[in-house]
Design an enzyme around this catalytic site. Structure first.
Site: not given
Ligand code: AMP
Length: 283
Positions: A30-34, A36-37, A152, A188
């Site tokens: 959903m963007g706002a990447l870090h 983790g993404h 998640d 996050s």
């Molecule tokens: P989101 O943008 O929050 O929908 O996350 C997109 C994907 O990145 C999902 O599969 C999340 O589980 C994964 N994600 C989010 N935060 C982390 C993190 N800290 N470490 C690993 N994967 C992550």
């Protein structure tokens, strides 16, 4: 990196690549990447896949509309991060591309009890929205492998179930480890909204998970849960749930059961920011 906004364009692009023998790996976000993404993109590349990332802030998975309104957006920065990571394709659709005819018409799926507990109980309708958007994105991208974050955890089980419900179970689902800040706080997009004090205090979530894990041997989970709730409350954090479950299906556990894989999960509010995290035990 190729950036495509139209579903028909990315379908065509991927079709050509698939026909030329490339394996397609997909990282929906959903963007706002870090970091983790980005770790998911890196894993996808390490697996020798053509990396396809999507950024779409899906309105239908937000039961709280003010959470959606305040969700951080940083598309230019996101593109830079993806470029640096060597991502090959970015799908950046408008809502019309994802939901032609409107989201009310998009198919919903029944995830049974899995969508009624934990995040499902706290965020009614959330997993219906996740199911809608992921089903649509998967039908567009049709990846060989889907990369998800353990962060998640319940969503990973829901999406794995979705691939079965939609007959896409030949697709491999890879669950990647949670990437954390130095103090253990799970990365996050929502962390950006924490004040400096809240950010410092939020590290307690991970400390609680580690203490739950450490007390597996001979511990009483009800006691450990109470300790965790009190630790969070002492830092002005409001726990929503501190739970222990069977890691295979999220069936709730009253107490530790060393004979099965377990997962401990926490959701808590730091001010108005809702954070979730989890840790695997015995896996
Ligand atoms: P989101 O943008 O929050 O929908 O996350 C997109 C994907 O990145 C999902 O599969 C999340 O589980 C994964 N994600 C989010 N935060 C982390 C993190 N800290 N470490 C690993 N994967 C992550």
């Amino acid at each position: 990196m190729v950036i495509l906004k139209k579903a028909s364009d990315i379908e065509e692009y991927i079709y050509q690549k698939r026909n030329s023998g490339r394996k397609i790996g997909f990282v929906p976000t959903m963007g706002a990447l870090h970091a983790g993404h980005i770790s998911l993109v890196q894993r996808c590349k390490a697996d020798d896949m053509m990396s396809v990332c999507s950024i779409f802030l899906n309105p239908t998975q937000f039961n709280d509309k003010s959470d959606l309104a305040k969700y951080p957006v940083s598309t230019d920065k996101d593109i830079e991060l993806l470029l640096n990571a060597g991502c090959e394709v970015l799908f950046l659709p408008d809502a019309d591309e994802v939901y032609p005819g409107g989201s009310e018409l998009a198919t919903t799926y029944d995830f049974g009890y899995l969508e009624t507990l934990l995040e499902g109980a706290s965020r009614p309708g959330h997993f219906k929205g996740v199911g809608q958007v992921v089903a649509r994105l998967l039908s567009i991208v049709q990846p060989h492998t889907l990369y998800l974050g353990q962060k998640d955890y319940q969503q990973c089980l829901i999406i794995t179930r979705l691939t079965q419900l939609t007959g896409m179970d030949q697709m491999k689902v890879v669950i990647c480890p949670t990437i954390r800040e130095a103090d253990g706080l799970a990365m996050s997009s929502r962390n950006r909204r924490l004040t400096e004090t809240q950010r410092t205090r939020a590290g307690i979530l991970y400390q609680c998970l580690v203490s739950i894990q450490a007390k597996t041997e001979g511990g009483d989970f009800a006691v450990v849960r109470k300790e965790c709730e009190e630790l969070m409350q002492a830092k002005g954090i409001a726990p929503e749930y501190v739970a222990l479950a069977d890691a295979r299906d999220l069936n709730p556990l009253e107490n530790y059961n060393k004979t099965i894989p377990m997962v401990a999960l926490i959701a808590a509010r730091v001010g108005e920011i809702r954070l979730i995290d989890n840790i695997l035990i015995n896996t």
